[in-house]
Design a protein around this motif. Structure first.
Motif, mmCIF file in Angstrom:
data_model
loop_
_atom_site.group_PDB
_atom_site.id
_atom_site.type_symbol
_atom_site.label_atom_id
_atom_site.label_comp_id
_atom_site.label_asym_id
_atom_site.label_seq_id
_atom_site.Cartn_x
_atom_site.Cartn_y
_atom_site.Cartn_z
ATOM 1 N N UNK A 6 2.672 5.714 -6.267
ATOM 2 C CA UNK A 6 2.168 5.704 -7.642
ATOM 3 C C UNK A 6 3.208 6.261 -8.613
ATOM 4 N N UNK A 7 4.411 5.679 -8.585
ATOM 5 C CA UNK A 7 5.495 6.138 -9.442
ATOM 6 C C UNK A 7 5.526 5.351 -10.754
ATOM 7 N N UNK A 8 6.196 5.930 -11.725
ATOM 8 C CA UNK A 8 6.273 5.323 -13.055
ATOM 9 C C UNK A 8 7.151 4.078 -13.048
ATOM 10 N N UNK A 65 2.943 5.686 9.597
ATOM 11 C CA UNK A 65 2.806 6.997 8.936
ATOM 12 C C UNK A 65 3.791 7.065 7.776
ATOM 13 N N UNK A 66 3.274 7.400 6.602
ATOM 14 C CA UNK A 66 4.094 7.514 5.391
ATOM 15 C C UNK A 66 4.201 8.976 4.981
ATOM 16 N N UNK A 67 5.379 9.358 4.525
ATOM 17 C CA UNK A 67 5.683 10.729 4.119
ATOM 18 C C UNK A 67 6.312 10.684 2.737
ATOM 19 N N UNK A 96 3.596 15.347 1.561
ATOM 20 C CA UNK A 96 2.298 14.786 1.934
ATOM 21 C C UNK A 96 2.507 13.653 2.927
ATOM 22 N N UNK A 97 1.450 13.319 3.668
ATOM 23 C CA UNK A 97 1.513 12.169 4.566
ATOM 24 C C UNK A 97 0.202 11.390 4.495
ATOM 25 N N UNK A 98 0.286 10.126 4.884
ATOM 26 C CA UNK A 98 -0.904 9.283 4.962
ATOM 27 C C UNK A 98 -0.683 8.204 6.015
ATOM 28 N N UNK A 99 -1.773 7.652 6.518
ATOM 29 C CA UNK A 99 -1.709 6.510 7.434
ATOM 30 C C UNK A 99 -1.910 5.221 6.639
ATOM 31 N N UNK A 100 -1.140 4.214 6.961
ATOM 32 C CA UNK A 100 -1.290 2.894 6.357
ATOM 33 C C UNK A 100 -1.547 1.899 7.487
ATOM 34 N N UNK A 124 0.812 -1.232 0.000
ATOM 35 C CA UNK A 124 0.000 0.000 0.000
ATOM 36 C C UNK A 124 0.840 1.275 0.000
ATOM 37 N N UNK A 125 2.034 1.223 0.566
ATOM 38 C CA UNK A 125 2.930 2.379 0.486
ATOM 39 C C UNK A 125 3.290 2.670 -0.963
#
Length: 268
Positions: free
Chosen positions: A36-38, A261-263, A196-200, A30-31
């Motif tokens: 979402x890189x090429x 936490x992802x950054x 940006x950050x998100x929780x996984x 999910x990270x």
């Protein structure tokens, strides 16, 4: 019986896999989906451990190349054995002094490692240095302050009920900066843009109590290191408190979860 050691033993790859590696492998996909890189990029992974994130990069991101570094030869040996892929090179290295050319990598990532680096600012500065303009620097760490690793939190809750001094060894006490705000500030201070950050979150379901307890007896990591430093009688008391306090599903499994936490940021 708390001593001065923090029990940060990170050499035994098989033991680490049983303790944390199996859950690390669940966080990695999910990270990468979030990044979402090429396809076709040159990647660098800093602190690859036994290769959880490395495996996901190779399987999902179609990299042109992957250089993965870690200070532990024991972990690297496990990663090489698990991932015999010609695109990947596993090398001994220091996050604070990366032996790579400036601007030579498209994506520079790190998984569940940055909190253990003595100089985090220097490590992020190095990650930024080796990334190309327009490239991505990203990392993730467990939500230690928020109790995001529930199996670890349960262990330390039980341990500190018997040994209040053990609180100084808990990851929540040692890594209070592992929050979205402070990690975002750290990335911005390193010069990353568009941070940006998100929780996984992923489930960590143990099939039974033995599946939960056994990794703590292997010594790889702070909690297992502490566990094995206990006298046998104290260790047995700790085991029985955990056996009585952990949640159980109808099939006897122990359903818990983890949160990281992802950054991410870009190089301009």
């Amino acid at each position: 019986m708390t001593g001065t050691s923090r029990h940060d033993a990170w050499q035994a790859g098989d033991s680490y896999d049983l303790y944390m590696g199996r859950w690390s492998r669940q966080i990695a996909p999910p990270f990468l989906d979030w990044l979402d890189l090429a396809d076709g990029l040159n990647w660098l992974e800093v602190g690859c451990g036994t290769g959880a994130l490395s495996a996901a990069i190779l399987a999902r991101c179609r990299p042109k190349s992957l250089i993965a570094i870690d200070p532990s030869e024991g972990f690297l040996a496990k990663a090489r054995a698990n991932l015999p892929d010609g695109r990947a090179a596993f090398q001994v290295g220091d996050a604070q002094a990366l032996a790579l050319e400036t601007g030579s990598r498209d994506a520079v990532v790190s998984a569940l490692m940055l909190n253990f680096v003595p100089d985090r600012d220097k490590a992020l500065a190095e990650m930024k240095r080796v990334a190309r303009v327009g490239g991505t620097v990203a990392f993730y760490v467990w939500d230690y302050p928020g109790g995001g690793v529930e199996f670890m939190r349960a262990f330390w809750n039980a341990a500190t009920s018997l040994d209040p001094g053990a609180v100084d060894l808990t990851e929540g006490q040692r890594f209070p900066f592992c929050t979205p705000d402070r990690l975002t500030d750290l990335a911005r201070s390193a010069g990353l843009a568009s941070v940006e950050h998100t929780a996984i979150e992923v489930p960590t379901v143990f099939k039974d109590f033995d599946d939960y307890w056994h990794p703590f007896t292997l010594g790889a990591g702070p909690a297992p290191g502490y566990c094995m430093s206990l006298a046998p009688e104290a260790r047995q008391r700790l085991k029985e408190i955990l056996r009585a306090s952990l949640p159980r599903a109808n099939d006897g499994s122990i359903p818990l979860k983890t949160r990281a936490w992802a950054i991410k940021g870009v190089i301009v």
